[in-house]
Write an enzyme that holds these catalytic residues in place. Structure first.
Site, PDB file in Angstrom:
ATOM      1  N   SER A 190     -36.843  -2.897  -1.095  1.00 59.08           N
ATOM      2  CA  SER A 190     -37.498  -3.847  -1.806  1.00 59.08           C
ATOM      3  C   SER A 190     -37.776  -3.491  -3.177  1.00 59.08           C
ATOM      4  CB  SER A 190     -38.953  -4.197  -1.306  1.00 59.08           C
ATOM      5  OG  SER A 190     -38.861  -4.741  -0.033  1.00 59.08           O
ATOM      6  N   ASP A 225     -27.206 -19.731  12.709  1.00 54.85           N
ATOM      7  CA  ASP A 225     -26.846 -18.892  13.815  1.00 54.85           C
ATOM      8  C   ASP A 225     -27.190 -17.280  13.901  1.00 54.85           C
ATOM      9  OD1 ASP A 225     -26.008 -21.290  15.154  1.00 54.85           O
ATOM     10  OD2 ASP A 225     -23.768 -21.115  14.397  1.00 54.85           O
ATOM     11  N   CYS A 247     -42.026 -10.868  -0.532  1.00 54.79           N
ATOM     12  CA  CYS A 247     -41.553 -11.868   0.470  1.00 54.79           C
ATOM     13  C   CYS A 247     -39.902 -11.905   0.738  1.00 54.79           C
ATOM     14  CB  CYS A 247     -41.954 -13.343   0.081  1.00 54.79           C
ATOM     15  SG  CYS A 247     -41.396 -14.327   1.370  1.00 54.79           S
TER      16      CYS A 247
END
Length: 396
Positions: A190, A225, A247
């Protein structure tokens, strides 16, 4: 025959061992390259850290005396004499108190990680090691640099024993001589999201108040998928709070936008922004063994998988993974510190260094580190300020 040898004394033992470095006997390979500089067989030279980088300045000059002797070998006349000259004293930028605190924190963190139990598995976390860098963005000085596990420099005084050398190189001990701060190439996770955010803002793909919806699962387009997940469910939030909350859905979405516009001529690819922010190559710090890291792109992936054609295609997941600092991207801890120092400087990147001054025996400064701007990128001040405020929100 009595002889003198340089001896180091390390009152702090293992503290900043990777920055200071250690001495050892010159190898035949180095001797061949350095003989013209006055090096001789049997010399003790710096093999790592500032000991190696500044060996020529630290070692001084060997004295010489040319004598005329008689048939019995008795000196009868001094033809010439060159006095020996002591080497310089090197002052580093390392702050003793900060370095001590950082090293204690790393050990505590690794010990705690190793003690944790995974509910899914009774085995301990691997926690092979850790690293930390504290850098002054204004002048590039490294205030602290720590790598754990570490080693005691005093073990090298007078020559390291075979037993100790074997222990330092035993894989079971996690290679304590490796300076993980500059040698460990790992996905940045992150911490990389700031590159994704600023690249998207600069290319006008989003605004700081652009809305996003986080329902924990990312299923847009090709990911229907092959869903990807966020660490939490944040519901409705904007980019600013997406940075604060880290997030993943926000950055998956932006990453997918970067992928969708590839080849359209609209703005830069995400990997170009990563390189603009000085990732993917050495920072130029005055320590040896620094690694480049890796910023992947379609050309790299094709070449890397040249023997596996089915893996050569650059998929949406490649860009989306990079957007959160995962996938094939690799950085060193120092590179991430360098990245954030550049942001703190408004886009100016100052080359990191650990040497502050060189002084002679009388304390006079004979050399000092120059503040060197190694790169400067133009960023929208308002957008950068907003991202910096969001980063402040992260730690609060």
């Amino acid at each position: 025959i009595a002889d003198t040898q340089p001896v180091r004394e390390y009152p702090y033992g293992s503290l900043a061992a990777h920055v200071v470095g250690y001495l050892g006997e010159i190898s035949p390979e180095i001797l061949k390259e350095s003989r013209k500089k006055g090096y001789q067989a049997g010399d003790q030279i710096g093999l790592s850290g500032v000991e190696r980088t500044y060996d020529e300045q630290l070692r001084g000059k060997v004295g010489k005396k040319k004598l005329e002797v008689d048939a019995s070998g008795n000196s009868i006349n001094e033809i010439s004499k060159v006095e020996a000259r002591s080497g310089a004293n090197l002052v580093t930028s390392i702050d003793l108190d900060v370095q001590t605190l950082v090293e204690a924190a790393l050990k505590t963190g690794v010990d705690a990680a190793r003690a944790r139990q995974d509910p899914e598995s009774p085995s301990k976390y691997q926690a092979t090691g850790a690293a930390a860098v504290v850098m002054d963005p204004r002048n590039g000085e490294i205030i602290a640099m720590s790598s754990y596990p570490t080693f005691n420099l005093n073990d090298f005084v007078g020559g390291i024993s075979e037993k100790d050398w074997k222990a330092l190189n035993d894989p079971k001990n996690q290679f304590p001589m490796n300076n993980r701060a500059i040698m460990s190439e790992l996905p940045p996770g992150s911490t990389f999201k700031v590159v994704t955010a600023l690249g998207a803002l600069e290319d006008q793909m989003v605004l700081l108040n652009s809305p996003f919806e986080c329902n924990h699962v990312f299923t847009a387009g090709a990911f229907k998928d092959y869903p990807k997940y966020c660490w939490s469910t944040h519901h409705r939030l904007d980019l600013f709070n997406g940075i604060v909350q880290s997030c993943d859905i926000v950055f998956y979405t932006i990453g997918y936008q970067f992928y969708a516009r590839q080849g359209t001529g609209q703005g830069r690819p995400l990997w170009e922004w990563a390189r603009e922010f000085q990732l993917g190559h050495k920072t130029g710090i005055d320590l040896t063994s620094e690694m480049n890291g890796r910023i992947p792109n379609p050309e790299w992936k094709k070449e890397f998988n040249r023997d596996n054609p089915e893996y050569q295609t650059w998929y949406p997941g490649d860009t989306v993974n990079m957007a959160i600092g995962q996938g094939d991207i690799l950085t060193t801890p120092l590179q991430i510190a360098y990245l954030y120092a550049g942001l703190a400087n408004g886009g100016k990147f100052v080359r990191p260094h650990v040497m502050r001054q060189l002084r002679d025996d009388d304390g006079r400064v004979t050399g000092k580190a120059e503040v060197e701007t190694s790169a400067e990128i133009s960023l929208n001040p308002q957008m950068l300020s907003g991202v910096v405020q969001a980063l402040t929100g992260v730690v609060q």
